[in-house]
Motif scaffolding. Structure first.
Motif, PDB file in Angstrom:
ATOM      1  N   VAL A  84      -3.068   9.393  -0.941  1.00 18.76           N
ATOM      2  CA  VAL A  84      -2.573   8.321  -0.074  1.00 18.76           C
ATOM      3  C   VAL A  84      -2.559   8.813   1.370  1.00 18.76           C
ATOM      4  N   ALA A 138       6.206   3.275  -0.756  1.00 17.37           N
ATOM      5  CA  ALA A 138       6.004   4.304   0.254  1.00 17.37           C
ATOM      6  C   ALA A 138       7.090   5.364   0.113  1.00 17.37           C
ATOM      7  N   LEU A 192       4.989   6.718  -5.534  1.00 21.33           N
ATOM      8  CA  LEU A 192       3.717   6.389  -4.883  1.00 21.33           C
ATOM      9  C   LEU A 192       2.783   5.644  -5.830  1.00 21.33           C
ATOM     10  N   ALA A 209       0.987  13.783  -0.233  1.00 24.25           N
ATOM     11  CA  ALA A 209       0.064  12.687   0.078  1.00 24.25           C
ATOM     12  C   ALA A 209      -1.364  13.050  -0.295  1.00 24.25           C
ATOM     13  N   THR A 251       0.844  -1.195   0.000  1.00 27.74           N
ATOM     14  CA  THR A 251       0.000   0.000   0.000  1.00 27.74           C
ATOM     15  C   THR A 251       0.882   1.248   0.000  1.00 27.74           C
ATOM     16  N   PRO A 252       0.751   2.132  -0.982  1.00 31.20           N
ATOM     17  CA  PRO A 252       1.560   3.351  -0.970  1.00 31.20           C
ATOM     18  C   PRO A 252       1.051   4.319   0.095  1.00 31.20           C
ATOM     19  N   PHE A 253       1.968   4.971   0.771  1.00 30.07           N
ATOM     20  CA  PHE A 253       1.620   5.990   1.755  1.00 30.07           C
ATOM     21  C   PHE A 253       2.840   6.859   1.998  1.00 30.07           C
ATOM     22  N   THR A 276       6.599  -3.605   1.796  1.00 29.77           N
ATOM     23  CA  THR A 276       6.476  -2.326   1.093  1.00 29.77           C
ATOM     24  C   THR A 276       7.843  -1.659   0.978  1.00 29.77           C
ATOM     25  N   GLY A 297       3.365   2.001  -6.023  1.00 31.96           N
ATOM     26  CA  GLY A 297       3.167   1.200  -4.819  1.00 31.96           C
ATOM     27  C   GLY A 297       4.280   1.293  -3.804  1.00 31.96           C
TER      28      GLY A 297
END
Length: 295
Positions: free
Chosen positions: A224, A184, A179, A219, A102-104, A126, A182
């Motif tokens: 994200v 972070a 991002l 973000a 999960t991208p963040f 990740t 995928g």
């Protein structure tokens, strides 16, 4: 002779003292590292941070604070030279990362040994692109070994994170691409901005400060979440504590920056000698210009 002494001191600080303990089992490694920290390493930086910490009333004693600063720095540098990837120091984890892949945007601080947290995130599934200021040879003047030490640590960070380091300055599009793929993105939010550069208002150590909001805006535009985290080392045992805050949506920048400030404030009360930016607290106070953002 002055040049030889300078180069020898830089070699000890950049490679020997943080790197030699990596060759030993954990207990012996920690014992050697603590012994190295008793020496006069990183004199300019440690003295500046200690003086600011004493002025802020958080250092119980100069000698003990300086020893703890040097120990934390050696741990952090050794992590970048390989400990975070290969030795995997004992780690307690509070909280959870977002689901693997999960991208963040991850926000942390010039505190403790954060690379251990990023290596943990990478093992969680990740990869993470760490955002750093550019390091140029000219910035190091007559200290080429400091330059090579910085390059070695950046290479270690990239290897531990599973993605290349991204340097500030024209990097926004690159970060958006990471991002979208995928990955972070992680940056340190306690870096002072020049007044009037859009800092976000927060309370830190009882003071009104301005923290950079660029990664929060990134973000928000990328859609994200933001995750605040830190890693506190036990300077006696070498054990680490990774604390991961629940993910927040980036559309409320004030809430995100308030959480980051509360998180850092708690760490400063817990382990003040593990913050390397006490001498920047005054600059953080003055980062709020007349057009500073509050949301």
């Amino acid at each position: 002779m002055n040049a030889l002494r300078r180069h020898w001191r830089d070699f000890v600080e950049q490679f020997l003292a943080p790197g030699l303990p990596l060759l030993l089992p954990h207990v012996a490694s920690q014992r050697l590292l603590r012994r190295c920290a008793r020496g006069p390493l990183f004199a300019e930086g440690v003295e500046a941070v200690t003086a600011a910490a004493l002025a802020a009333g958080v250092a119980a004693g100069q000698a003990d604070f300086e020893w703890r600063q040097r120990t934390a720095r050696l741990l952090d540098m050794g992590d970048a030279l390989g400990r975070a990837r290969f030795a995997r120091p004992p780690l307690d984890v509070e909280g959870d990362w977002p689901a693997p892949g999960t991208p963040f945007v991850a926000l942390s601080f010039h505190f403790g040994t954060g690379l251990v947290g990023l290596a943990h995130l990478r093992r969680h599934g990740t990869p993470v692109a760490f955002v750093s200021r550019p390091h140029r040879r000219a910035d190091y003047g007559a200290h080429p070994l400091r330059w090579w030490g910085a390059r070695a640590r950046l290479a270690g960070i990239a290897a531990a994170c599973g993605a290349p380091v991204v340097f500030t300055g024209g990097s926004y599009a690159v970060l958006r691409e990471r991002l979208a793929a995928g990955t972070a993105v992680c940056g340190l939010i306690d870096t002072p901005l020049p007044p009037g550069r859009g800092a976000l208002a927060a309370e830190l150590h009882g003071r009104r400060v301005g923290l950079p909001g660029g990664l929060i805006r990134l973000a928000r535009e990328a859609g994200v979440p933001v995750v605040v985290f830190s890693v506190t080392p036990d300077l006696d045992s070498g054990r680490r504590r990774l604390r991961i805050e629940p993910a927040l949506p980036a559309d409320d920048a004030a809430a995100v920056v308030a959480l980051a400030a509360r998180h850092l404030d708690a760490r400063l009360r817990e382990a003040p000698a593990c913050w390397y930016f006490w001498h920047e607290l005054h600059a953080l106070e003055h980062a709020l210009g007349p057009d500073a953002l509050s949301s």
